[in-house]
Design an enzyme around this catalytic site. Structure first.
Site, PDB file in Angstrom:
ATOM      1  N   CYS A   1       0.933  -0.802  -0.316  1.00 33.59           N
ATOM      2  CA  CYS A   1      -0.157  -0.066   0.385  1.00 33.59           C
ATOM      3  C   CYS A   1       0.865   1.514  -0.546  1.00 33.59           C
ATOM      4  CB  CYS A   1      -0.822  -0.055   1.363  1.00 33.59           C
ATOM      5  SG  CYS A   1      -2.774   0.957   0.998  1.00 33.59           S
TER       6      CYS A   1
ATOM      7  N   HIS B   1      -3.920  -5.897   1.034  1.00 37.62           N
ATOM      8  CA  HIS B   1      -3.507  -5.754   2.078  1.00 37.62           C
ATOM      9  C   HIS B   1      -3.182  -7.371   2.057  1.00 37.62           C
ATOM     10  CE1 HIS B   1      -2.970  -2.243   4.115  1.00 37.62           C
ATOM     11  NE2 HIS B   1      -3.783  -1.819   3.392  1.00 37.62           N
TER      12      HIS B   1
ATOM     13  N   GLU C   1      -2.706  -8.992   4.695  1.00 36.84           N
ATOM     14  CA  GLU C   1      -2.583  -9.523   5.886  1.00 36.84           C
ATOM     15  C   GLU C   1      -3.660 -10.058   6.390  1.00 36.84           C
ATOM     16  OE1 GLU C   1      -1.628  -5.035   5.949  1.00 36.84           O
ATOM     17  OE2 GLU C   1      -1.155  -6.800   4.653  1.00 36.84           O
TER      18      GLU C   1
ATOM     19  N   SER D   1       2.390 -12.486  39.023  1.00 38.43           N
ATOM     20  CA  SER D   1       0.832 -11.834  38.655  1.00 38.43           C
ATOM     21  C   SER D   1      -0.043 -13.115  38.609  1.00 38.43           C
ATOM     22  CB  SER D   1       0.600 -10.903  37.890  1.00 38.43           C
ATOM     23  OG  SER D   1       1.083 -11.510  36.020  1.00 38.43           O
ATOM     24  N   GLY D   2       0.295 -14.008  38.762  1.00 40.49           N
ATOM     25  CA  GLY D   2      -0.995 -15.063  38.685  1.00 40.49           C
ATOM     26  C   GLY D   2      -1.060 -15.408  36.825  1.00 40.49           C
ATOM     27  N   GLY D   3      -0.816 -14.297  36.387  1.00 38.87           N
ATOM     28  CA  GLY D   3      -1.161 -13.927  34.853  1.00 38.87           C
ATOM     29  C   GLY D   3       0.162 -15.147  34.049  1.00 38.87           C
ATOM     30  N   VAL D   4      -0.628 -15.418  32.625  1.00 38.24           N
ATOM     31  CA  VAL D   4       0.110 -15.968  31.349  1.00 38.24           C
ATOM     32  C   VAL D   4       1.979 -15.577  31.562  1.00 38.24           C
ATOM     33  CG1 VAL D   4       0.893 -17.142  29.169  1.00 38.24           C
ATOM     34  CG2 VAL D   4      -1.837 -16.933  30.052  1.00 38.24           C
ATOM     35  N   ASP D   5       1.913 -14.401  31.418  1.00 40.53           N
ATOM     36  CA  ASP D   5       2.592 -13.709  31.034  1.00 40.53           C
ATOM     37  C   ASP D   5       4.158 -13.607  31.603  1.00 40.53           C
ATOM     38  OD1 ASP D   5       1.404 -12.425  28.724  1.00 40.53           O
ATOM     39  OD2 ASP D   5       1.536 -10.519  29.234  1.00 40.53           O
ATOM     40  N   SER D   6       3.657 -13.371  32.987  1.00 43.76           N
ATOM     41  CA  SER D   6       4.577 -13.551  34.445  1.00 43.76           C
ATOM     42  C   SER D   6       5.078 -15.017  34.701  1.00 43.76           C
ATOM     43  CB  SER D   6       4.529 -13.081  35.415  1.00 43.76           C
ATOM     44  OG  SER D   6       3.314 -13.266  36.005  1.00 43.76           O
TER      45      SER D   6
END
Length: 509
Positions: free
Chosen positions: A79, A167, A169, A221-226
């Protein structure tokens, strides 16, 4: 070094989607602002120029210096990228006189074109631009047109430079993945070896070299990332990792206790710290969302600074920063304007002696989950909805009080437990409740009430960059609304958010 595709961002809303599509086919890529091009090293196999809301015809258009790229590396202009490579190299771009937004169908002009190899005639593509390429230089060759657009795709003789006005994508381009595959595998000769397993091996090896025998503090934190960051670090440095889980008083109901319990089986060294009063004190009378984030970030830093002193010779602070945090925190003229600050992106104050290590900085959210699955992370953590770093503070659209926290915790608990009970939790990417600074008239029994309004939000997404609101069953929403109003003192009205991202964000603040 890991082979990669470099994506130069001109501010298109679709730039992150290009990266997502490449990652999905196991090709590593990075997004960089067009005016902050990194050093071109041997591991960069090709470059993509993204689209843009800007125009090459404006007074000061985005104009990157690509003298070390064009003609030397495979290059794909999408584009705006296609218009840039036409307009500033001897062609002409003008305002479009015909419809160049929405679905269109390709007419292949050059069957030998590498980018369009095996793309079918009349293939559907997605256009999204107000300008059009009027003419191209003599050494450029048109490879595809549409009914309204003569130069829908072109290539440059003697170079592996290919450009498209549409595009690839977005899902509306039916053979977009094939086009991207042709570029990265056929033209750039990428191996496609970037998998969760390879990421784990590379990351653990890199962490061992980076950290050696140093001690690292990580905020869980109990989350996925940490949790995934903790597992990677644990495999890399073992007992030198010291995890801290802080109760900031802004967590979900009973979360402090349940999170600590969930980590016991992982073999991590975890310490729980109750710092509620510190956070409440710093947030008193603060209603501005950016000030909340900065206040919370400051107290987190203070708490970790204190805790780091109890870990002798700690050198590093690990964070669960992921790629959307990084992208949304970049602010340059043109692309990637800052949407909001992230308390876990950026440096530490000078007085703090810890350096930052971010094992997941290059991953999108769904990639973090794939890595966690490969590592054997507990499914209760792996499938847990994302939760904002500043916690419920940014789901209270007002100043913070313990009473407002109590209300939103109770509302959130009823909503989340209801999703689980009705087998809807895993169909939702993220859900939560928002306390509104609004009171409404209601009737309970024979009495008139004047109490608070709460909003429920549930979205579907893959990485948080884009999201759609979840079409939860009316019967479920009715039941949850009724339960909230009956059980949570101080609430007499519940509304449901039906906004997508963009234009809305997932969180309200």
């Amino acid at each position: 070094m890991q082979e990669q595709i470099l994506i130069l961002d001109f501010g298109s809303q679709y730039t992150q989607l290009i990266a997502r599509r490449l990652r999905e086919i196991n090709v590593y890529c990075e997004i960089h602002p067009y005016n902050k091009i990194p050093e071109i090293t041997n591991n960069i196999k090709g470059v993509i120029l993204s689209g843009s809301p800007r125009s090459v015809r404006e007074e000061n258009p985005p104009k990157p210096n690509i003298e070390n790229i064009k003609g030397k590396l495979p290059l794909l202009g999408v584009c705006y990228g296609a218009q840039f490579l036409a307009h500033f190299y001897g062609g002409e771009v003008g305002k479009s006189n015909s419809r160049e937004y929405g679905r269109a169908h390709l007419e292949i002009k050059d069957p030998e074109n590498k980018l369009l190899k095996d793309v079918s005639t009349d293939s559907q593509v997605w256009m999204s631009h107000a300008d059009t390429i009027l003419s191209i230089p003599g050494n450029y060759k048109i490879s595809a047109s549409t009914h309204d657009v003569k130069v829908a795709a072109y290539s440059i003789d003697g170079e592996e430079t290919h450009c498209i006005q549409f595009h690839p994508e977005v899902y509306h381009t039916s053979e977009g993945e094939k086009i991207l595959r042709n570029f990265v595998f056929g033209i750039c000769k990428c191996k496609g070896d970037w998998t969760p397993a390879s990421f784990i091996d590379t990351t653990i090896s890199g962490l061992q070299k980076q950290l050696e025998n140093d001690k690292v503090i990580l905020g869980l934190s109990g989350g996925v990332d940490s949790s995934v960051a903790a597992m990677l670090l644990h495999k890399a440095i073992g007992k030198n990792l010291h995890c801290i889980f802080v109760d900031n008083g802004l967590l979900r109901k009973n979360e402090f206790e349940t999170v600590l319990e969930s980590y016991k089986h992982m073999g991590l060294n975890v310490k729980g710290v109750n710092a509620k009063e510190l956070f409440y004190s710093e947030l008193k009378n603060v209603s501005d969302p950016e000030k909340k984030r900065k206040a919370i970030g400051k107290v987190f830093i203070d708490v970790f600074d204190d805790e780091s002193k109890s870990v002798e010779d700690a050198k590093w602070l690990a964070q669960g920063t992921i790629y959307p945090d990084v992208i949304e925190s970049v602010s340059v003229k043109g692309p990637s304007a800052t949407i909001k600050s992230h308390h876990n992106v950026g440096g530490l104050p000078d007085y703090m002696k810890l350096k930052i290590v971010e094992p997941l900085r290059s991953l999108f959210k769904d990639e973090v989950r794939r890595v966690g699955r490969e590592l054997g992370l507990d499914l209760n953590i792996l499938n847990r909805h994302p939760f904002p770093g500043p916690g419920l503070a940014i789901r209270i659209l007002d100043d913070i009080t313990e009473e407002k926290i109590r209300i939103i915790q109770e509302v959130d608990h009823i909503f989340i437990e209801g999703l689980k009970m009705h087998n809807l939790y895993n169909e939702v990417w993220q859900a939560g409740a928002i306390y509104l600074p609004v009171q409404s008239v209601g009737v309970m029994g024979d009495e008139r009430t004047y109490e608070n309004v709460v909003a429920l939000r549930a979205v579907s997404s893959t990485d948080g960059m884009t999201a759609d609101w979840c079409h939860l069953p009316y019967e479920f929403l009715a039941k949850i609304s009724n339960e909230i109003i009956n059980k949570v003192q101080g609430v007499n009205r519940v509304v449901y958010d039906i906004s997508s991202k963009p234009p809305a964000t997932i969180e309200w603040e």
